[in-house]
Design an enzyme around this catalytic site. Sequence first.
Site, PDB file in Angstrom:
ATOM      1  N   GLU A 154      -0.651  -9.262  -0.725  1.00 26.20           N
ATOM      2  CA  GLU A 154      -2.084  -9.492  -0.478  1.00 26.20           C
ATOM      3  C   GLU A 154      -2.879  -9.446  -1.780  1.00 26.20           C
ATOM      4  O   GLU A 154      -3.795 -10.241  -1.985  1.00 26.20           O
ATOM      5  CB  GLU A 154      -2.594  -8.446   0.519  1.00 26.20           C
ATOM      6  CG  GLU A 154      -1.963  -8.651   1.888  1.00 26.20           C
ATOM      7  CD  GLU A 154      -2.182  -7.479   2.834  1.00 26.20           C
ATOM      8  OE1 GLU A 154      -1.752  -6.356   2.505  1.00 26.20           O
ATOM      9  OE2 GLU A 154      -2.797  -7.672   3.883  1.00 26.20           O
TER      10      GLU A 154
ATOM     11  N   GLY B  39       0.589  -4.978   0.851  1.00 29.56           N
ATOM     12  CA  GLY B  39      -0.593  -5.018  -0.019  1.00 29.56           C
ATOM     13  C   GLY B  39      -0.311  -5.668  -1.364  1.00 29.56           C
ATOM     14  O   GLY B  39      -1.228  -6.184  -2.009  1.00 29.56           O
TER      15      GLY B  39
ATOM     16  N   ALA C 279       0.859  -1.177   0.000  1.00 27.03           N
ATOM     17  CA  ALA C 279       0.000   0.000   0.000  1.00 27.03           C
ATOM     18  C   ALA C 279       0.901   1.233   0.000  1.00 27.03           C
ATOM     19  O   ALA C 279       2.053   1.168   0.457  1.00 27.03           O
ATOM     20  CB  ALA C 279      -0.878  -0.025   1.245  1.00 27.03           C
TER      21      ALA C 279
ATOM     22  N   GLU D 256       4.646  -5.142   7.207  1.00 26.72           N
ATOM     23  CA  GLU D 256       3.907  -4.047   7.852  1.00 26.72           C
ATOM     24  C   GLU D 256       4.388  -3.793   9.275  1.00 26.72           C
ATOM     25  O   GLU D 256       4.290  -2.677   9.780  1.00 26.72           O
ATOM     26  CB  GLU D 256       2.403  -4.354   7.873  1.00 26.72           C
ATOM     27  CG  GLU D 256       1.709  -4.260   6.521  1.00 26.72           C
ATOM     28  CD  GLU D 256       1.723  -5.543   5.718  1.00 26.72           C
ATOM     29  OE1 GLU D 256       2.527  -6.457   6.027  1.00 26.72           O
ATOM     30  OE2 GLU D 256       0.939  -5.637   4.775  1.00 26.72           O
TER      31      GLU D 256
HETATM   32  N1  CAA Z   1       4.663   3.168  -0.689  1.00 28.75           N
HETATM   33  C1  CAA Z   1       5.073   4.297  -1.252  1.00 28.75           C
HETATM   34  N2  CAA Z   1       6.241   4.416  -1.932  1.00 28.75           N
HETATM   35  C2  CAA Z   1       7.004   3.318  -2.037  1.00 28.75           C
HETATM   36  C3  CAA Z   1       6.633   2.083  -1.467  1.00 28.75           C
HETATM   37  C4  CAA Z   1       5.385   2.032  -0.777  1.00 28.75           C
HETATM   38  N3  CAA Z   1       4.922   0.896  -0.238  1.00 28.75           N
HETATM   39  N4  CAA Z   1       7.608   1.178  -1.721  1.00 28.75           N
HETATM   40  C5  CAA Z   1       8.545   1.815  -2.433  1.00 28.75           C
HETATM   41  N5  CAA Z   1       8.182   3.113  -2.627  1.00 28.75           N
HETATM   42  C6  CAA Z   1       8.932   4.157  -3.318  1.00 28.75           C
HETATM   43  C7  CAA Z   1      10.098   4.646  -2.479  1.00 28.75           C
HETATM   44  O1  CAA Z   1       9.663   5.610  -1.534  1.00 28.75           O
HETATM   45  C8  CAA Z   1      10.992   5.222  -3.550  1.00 28.75           C
HETATM   46  O2  CAA Z   1      10.484   6.476  -3.930  1.00 28.75           O
HETATM   47  P1  CAA Z   1      11.481   7.758  -4.045  1.00 28.75           P
HETATM   48  O3  CAA Z   1      12.416   7.381  -5.160  1.00 28.75           O
HETATM   49  O4  CAA Z   1      10.561   8.883  -4.374  1.00 28.75           O
HETATM   50  O5  CAA Z   1      12.170   7.869  -2.731  1.00 28.75           O
HETATM   51  C9  CAA Z   1      10.764   4.286  -4.742  1.00 28.75           C
HETATM   52  O6  CAA Z   1       9.532   3.622  -4.474  1.00 28.75           O
HETATM   53  C10 CAA Z   1      11.834   3.228  -4.882  1.00 28.75           C
HETATM   54  O7  CAA Z   1      11.952   2.560  -3.622  1.00 28.75           O
HETATM   55  P2  CAA Z   1      13.347   2.329  -2.884  1.00 28.75           P
HETATM   56  O8  CAA Z   1      14.278   3.453  -3.184  1.00 28.75           O
HETATM   57  O9  CAA Z   1      13.052   2.064  -1.438  1.00 28.75           O
HETATM   58  O10 CAA Z   1      13.849   1.023  -3.647  1.00 28.75           O
HETATM   59  P3  CAA Z   1      14.824  -0.107  -3.093  1.00 28.75           P
HETATM   60  O11 CAA Z   1      15.124  -0.962  -4.270  1.00 28.75           O
HETATM   61  O12 CAA Z   1      15.947   0.478  -2.319  1.00 28.75           O
HETATM   62  O13 CAA Z   1      13.929  -0.940  -2.033  1.00 28.75           O
HETATM   63  C11 CAA Z   1      11.944  -2.068  -1.267  1.00 28.75           C
HETATM   64  C12 CAA Z   1      12.828  -1.669  -2.470  1.00 28.75           C
HETATM   65  C13 CAA Z   1      12.662  -3.078  -0.392  1.00 28.75           C
HETATM   66  C14 CAA Z   1      10.672  -2.711  -1.840  1.00 28.75           C
HETATM   67  C15 CAA Z   1      11.573  -0.808  -0.442  1.00 28.75           C
HETATM   68  O14 CAA Z   1      11.065   0.190  -1.336  1.00 28.75           O
HETATM   69  C16 CAA Z   1      10.527  -1.038   0.613  1.00 28.75           C
HETATM   70  O15 CAA Z   1      10.835  -1.575   1.657  1.00 28.75           O
HETATM   71  N6  CAA Z   1       9.270  -0.588   0.356  1.00 28.75           N
HETATM   72  C17 CAA Z   1       8.207  -0.646   1.326  1.00 28.75           C
HETATM   73  C18 CAA Z   1       7.685  -2.064   1.501  1.00 28.75           C
HETATM   74  C19 CAA Z   1       6.589  -2.088   2.531  1.00 28.75           C
HETATM   75  O16 CAA Z   1       6.779  -1.764   3.683  1.00 28.75           O
HETATM   76  N7  CAA Z   1       5.367  -2.497   2.121  1.00 28.75           N
HETATM   77  C20 CAA Z   1       4.221  -2.556   2.986  1.00 28.75           C
HETATM   78  C21 CAA Z   1       3.425  -1.292   2.854  1.00 28.75           C
HETATM   79  S1  CAA Z   1       2.119  -1.153   4.062  1.00 28.75           S
HETATM   80  C22 CAA Z   1       0.868  -2.148   3.496  1.00 28.75           C
HETATM   81  O17 CAA Z   1       0.929  -2.704   2.405  1.00 28.75           O
HETATM   82  C23 CAA Z   1      -0.284  -2.278   4.432  1.00 28.75           C
HETATM   83  C24 CAA Z   1      -1.339  -3.222   4.053  1.00 28.75           C
HETATM   84  O18 CAA Z   1      -1.279  -4.425   4.233  1.00 28.75           O
HETATM   85  C25 CAA Z   1      -2.569  -2.718   3.547  1.00 28.75           C
END
Ligand code: CAA
Length: 258
Positions: free
Chosen positions: A112, A109, A65, A132
Amino acid sequence: MAYETLIVEIEDHVKTIRLNRPDALNALNSTLLAELADAVKAAEENDKVRCVIITGSDKAFAAGADIKEMSEKSFVDVYMNDLFGPETDQLVKSRKPIIAAVSGYALGGGCELAMMCDFIIASDTAKFGQPEINLGVVAGIGGTQRLSRYVGKSKSMDMHLTGRFMDAEEAERSGLVSRVVPAKKLMEEAMSAAQKIAEKSMLTSMVVKETVNRAWETTLSEGLLFERRAFHSLFASEDQKEGMGAFLDKRQAQFRDK
Ligand code: CAA
């Protein structure tokens, strides 16, 4: 219809919906979720579509998400609007088969969303996770429930409590994905599976989908009864006569969804 966050095409009765927010690793924001619901609904209503594939990019199916969009929301905002409930209902209630073709990250998400599809074909680069906990929340689009049913309590707890990622090989071994293929072959494999499904009777496919899903929703004895009655009811269809007749005549069945 042109979408801001999706690329959609229909070929050989298969609708491919590609999530397309490359700058955010296909994070699921409200626009994307609304467009996805619309694209799935349109597939449901289009007689030419007999199977749907949902996919992302090589690097990310979807990284979860959208954290930026969610971070400042209050309990009242998310509760009163039932965040993620209405947005994902369309997918869950879809009666046509939906395959998730997953390459790269399928996190939160994203994982999911893949699990809401009927089955998952993964590339060897796929990484699944429910991280999460690192954000101070629990999964909110079915992760704790569906992952536990897919892979069992122990692995599900491990994934949700540690936030670790599961690679494609472990995901296949654990029953989360149905097949793993080299990244370059992902769409070819997904398309070939979708075309096989598209050739069958849609009537029968819908009954198969409903019946397999009962296994998640009910007791074994209720599920077995549901299955037997579903099997019996298909004897009222022309496609049962055609399928069995074609086998006996040693020819290809021509199903008419009747
Ligand atoms: N939401 C918003 N933006 C996201 C994102 C997310 N879930 N995941 C990645 N991005 C964005 C980053 O902010 C970044 O944007 P900027 O360039 O503007 O800074 C861009 O995508 C590229 O990401 P990274 O620079 O972090 O890329 P990476 O290769 O170094 O890492 C990754 C990749 C491991 C997937 C890392 O991006 C990450 O950990 N992302 C978040 C994963 C996460 O926590 N997901 C769960 C979300 S909460 C949820 O989903 C709740 C639910 O169940 C409903």
